[in-house]
Design an enzyme around this catalytic site. Structure first.
Site, short mmCIF file in Angstrom:
data_model
loop_
_atom_site.label_atom_id
_atom_site.label_comp_id
_atom_site.label_asym_id
_atom_site.label_seq_id
_atom_site.Cartn_x
_atom_site.Cartn_y
_atom_site.Cartn_z
N HIS A 90 -2.19 13.79 -3.53
CA HIS A 90 -2.47 13.50 -2.24
C HIS A 90 -1.18 13.36 -1.48
O HIS A 90 -0.25 12.56 -2.05
CB HIS A 90 -3.42 12.55 -2.08
CG HIS A 90 -3.92 12.41 -0.31
ND1 HIS A 90 -5.08 13.10 0.03
CD2 HIS A 90 -3.35 11.93 0.71
CE1 HIS A 90 -5.26 12.85 1.00
NE2 HIS A 90 -4.19 12.10 1.90
N ASP A 169 -14.17 6.50 5.73
CA ASP A 169 -12.71 7.12 6.20
C ASP A 169 -13.18 8.24 7.11
O ASP A 169 -12.22 8.41 7.85
CB ASP A 169 -12.28 7.71 4.96
CG ASP A 169 -10.81 8.24 5.00
OD1 ASP A 169 -9.99 7.40 5.78
OD2 ASP A 169 -10.59 9.41 5.05
N ARG A 176 -8.39 6.53 14.00
CA ARG A 176 -6.88 6.15 13.94
C ARG A 176 -5.84 7.28 14.65
O ARG A 176 -5.06 7.03 15.42
CB ARG A 176 -6.43 6.15 12.59
CG ARG A 176 -6.79 4.83 11.75
CD ARG A 176 -6.73 4.72 10.43
NE ARG A 176 -5.24 4.89 10.06
CZ ARG A 176 -5.06 5.65 8.96
NH1 ARG A 176 -5.78 6.29 8.16
NH2 ARG A 176 -3.74 5.77 8.62
N SER A 191 -6.69 4.56 3.43
CA SER A 191 -7.67 5.97 3.78
C SER A 191 -7.37 6.74 2.49
O SER A 191 -8.21 7.63 2.35
CB SER A 191 -6.97 6.34 5.07
OG SER A 191 -7.37 7.69 5.01
N LYS A 195 -10.47 7.90 -0.67
CA LYS A 195 -10.98 9.52 -0.83
C LYS A 195 -10.72 9.66 -2.37
O LYS A 195 -11.51 10.09 -3.04
CB LYS A 195 -10.44 10.30 -0.13
CG LYS A 195 -10.63 10.37 1.48
CD LYS A 195 -9.93 11.63 2.38
CE LYS A 195 -8.57 11.31 2.58
NZ LYS A 195 -8.23 10.24 3.69
N1 URA Z 1 -3.94 11.38 4.50
C1 URA Z 1 -5.13 10.39 4.58
O1 URA Z 1 -6.12 10.70 3.89
N2 URA Z 1 -5.13 9.35 5.30
C2 URA Z 1 -3.98 8.94 6.07
O2 URA Z 1 -4.16 7.95 6.77
C3 URA Z 1 -2.57 9.69 5.97
C4 URA Z 1 -2.68 10.67 5.25
#
Ligand code: URA
Length: 457
Positions: A90, A169, A176, A191, A195
């Protein structure tokens, strides 16, 4: 002070507590998160709480509690029964960052399972899901059993949060984006990791951006975020590393939705287009780490070599096309990517003087991409798949007055003026050549992350 275990909780009390600089305990955080997921806390109260958290910051304990509560807000995936090691990557967000389209199929082609839950455009950065939805028919909101079917057939799937999968989320991420509460280490960490931890991974590779296009532009803040995420994921039982990578200019030569996919497929086809070198290199480095942590290579360097082989023999490309079809998309649009690209308006920006491209305000470039139509003003609005920017000059390159610097693709003519002005301000041309910046500047493992955090809290 925390409320006694048995006392009822009230949203307004928790907003005021955070606003006044207090720390919420795990029960109070779970209350806010379950209210976000179920819809029982109205959006204006969630927004106020997010802004309080943004302004006051979240402690290490609050961040951990928020991450776990968000992970547990919905169903969780268990890849173990697919019989493969599950690994994901990620990125914390960037401009032109399309590494997911390369690393997911590469790692799957190397025998791993990549159950990737991604996000939409956020702040000045593009969203993996918005990009994939440029492919006609591609579905991102899969049920858990559809997610598993795609993974079993292809080795990789790229999906969204849904009302069942990390629902907290799904709500907080979109809020956000429109309340100016993105750039906060605790909110970013919770966040992203909610995930990733809901995916049931064996290992995770994080790509934490630094430089002018990063959410946290200050180097120390970005290091803190990297260490925080590694330590939080490790404490939750997932082997994790974070690579700090350069975002002082867009990654690769294109930023937008469809045009980023087209660039990625060029690399998956084994092509080496000028301007995409950093994208190819970073994707191979990240995939190399995934392959090594997933046990398919003894070191990240050997993982890199395996990743490169998966690009060269076309196996990663086959996985990508198979995944697109399995998620309902029409991969034939890649037969002739140029003819599929139909922007409403196009304008070339030329260099206004001769010299070296010295510096870019990459965040401003990201906002320009969003305002050409690639991003949204309000949650739920459609994005323009064809909007975006193709950059013709990279940092450090010499340009002559009149050379093309960038081609902008907008939804319509009227949407070109603001991005043109943003680009003129964001790109600095100077007589001197800038210093080169390292693509990967630091790597955090569990040990180094814990050491770093000890000194910062
Ligand atoms: N990627 C995400 O999933 N969340 C964030 O807050 C920033 C990048």
């Amino acid at each position: 002070m925390s409320a006694p275990e048995s006392a009822p909780l009230h949203t307004i009390d928790l907003i005021r507590k955070k606003r006044d600089g207090g720390s919420l305990d795990a029960r109070e955080i779970e209350f806010m998160v379950s209210g976000a997921a179920s819809g029982s806390i109205p959006l204006e109260q969630l927004s106020a709480w997010l802004m309080a958290a943004f302004l006051r910051g979240l402690s290490l304990d609050e961040t951990r509690a928020l991450t776990l509560a968000m992970r547990d807000s919905g169903e969780k995936f268990s890849p173990a029964r697919l019989g493969k090691v599950a690994v994901d990557k990620h990125s914390t967000g960037g401009v032109g960052d399309k590494t997911s389209f390369l690393v997911a199929p590469i790692a799957a082609a190397c025998g791993l399972c990549v159950p990737m839950i991604s996000g939409r455009a956020l702040g000045h950065t593009g969203g993996t899901l918005d990009k994939l939805e440029a492919i006609p028919g591609y579905r991102t909101a899969l049920t858990l059993s559809e997610f598993e079917t795609v993974l079993a057939g292809c080795g990789a799937a790229i999906v969204s949060q849904t009302p069942a999968l990390v629902p907290a989320d799904r709500v907080l991420y979109a809020l956000r984006d429109r309340t100016g509460t993105v750039e906060c280490a605790g909110l970013l960490c919770s966040s992203i990791l909610s995930k990733k931890l809901a995916e049931g991974l064996d290992a995770l590779v994080l790509d934490v951006k630094t430089g002018s296009g990063a959410f946290l532009r200050d180097r120390k803040d970005a290091e803190h975020l990297a260490a925080l995420m590694v330590a939080t994921a490790e404490a939750a039982g997932t082997r994790t590393v974070a690579l700090m990578t350069d975002m002082s200019q867009p990654l690769g030569r294109r930023s937008g939705n469809w045009i980023e996919l087209a660039e990625s497929v060029e690399l998956l086809r084994g092509q080496r287009p000028a301007g995409s070198e950093d994208l190819r290199e970073l994707s191979l480095i990240l995939a190399g780490w995934m392959i090594a942590l997933g046990g398919q290579a003894a070191t990240p360097e050997l993982g890199y070599a395996r990743a490169e082989a998966a690009l060269a023999d076309g196996s990663a490309l086959s996985v990508f096309f198979k995944m697109i079809e399995a998620q309902g998309g029409d991969a034939s649009v890649f037969d002739d990517p140029a003819s599929f690209h139909k922007p409403g308006a196009t304008q070339v920006l030329e260099a206004w003087e001769s010299g070296f491209v010295f510096e870019m305000d990459t965040t401003a470039l990201g906002w320009a991409v969003q305002r050409l139509g690639a991003g949204r003003e309000k949650a739920g609005e459609p994005v323009d798949p064809h909007a975006g920017i193709e950059f013709h000059a990279r940092r450090g390159v010499r340009v002559e007055r009149g050379d093309p610097l960038a081609t902008m693709y907008a939804t319509n003519e009227a949407m070109l003026a603001e991005p043109v002005a943003l680009l003129r301000q964001a790109i600095r041309i100077e007589a001197a050549q800038p210093n080169a910046v390292q693509l990967v500047s630091r790597i955090f493992t569990r040990e180094t992350a814990e050491g770093f955090l000890k000194d910062s809290y």
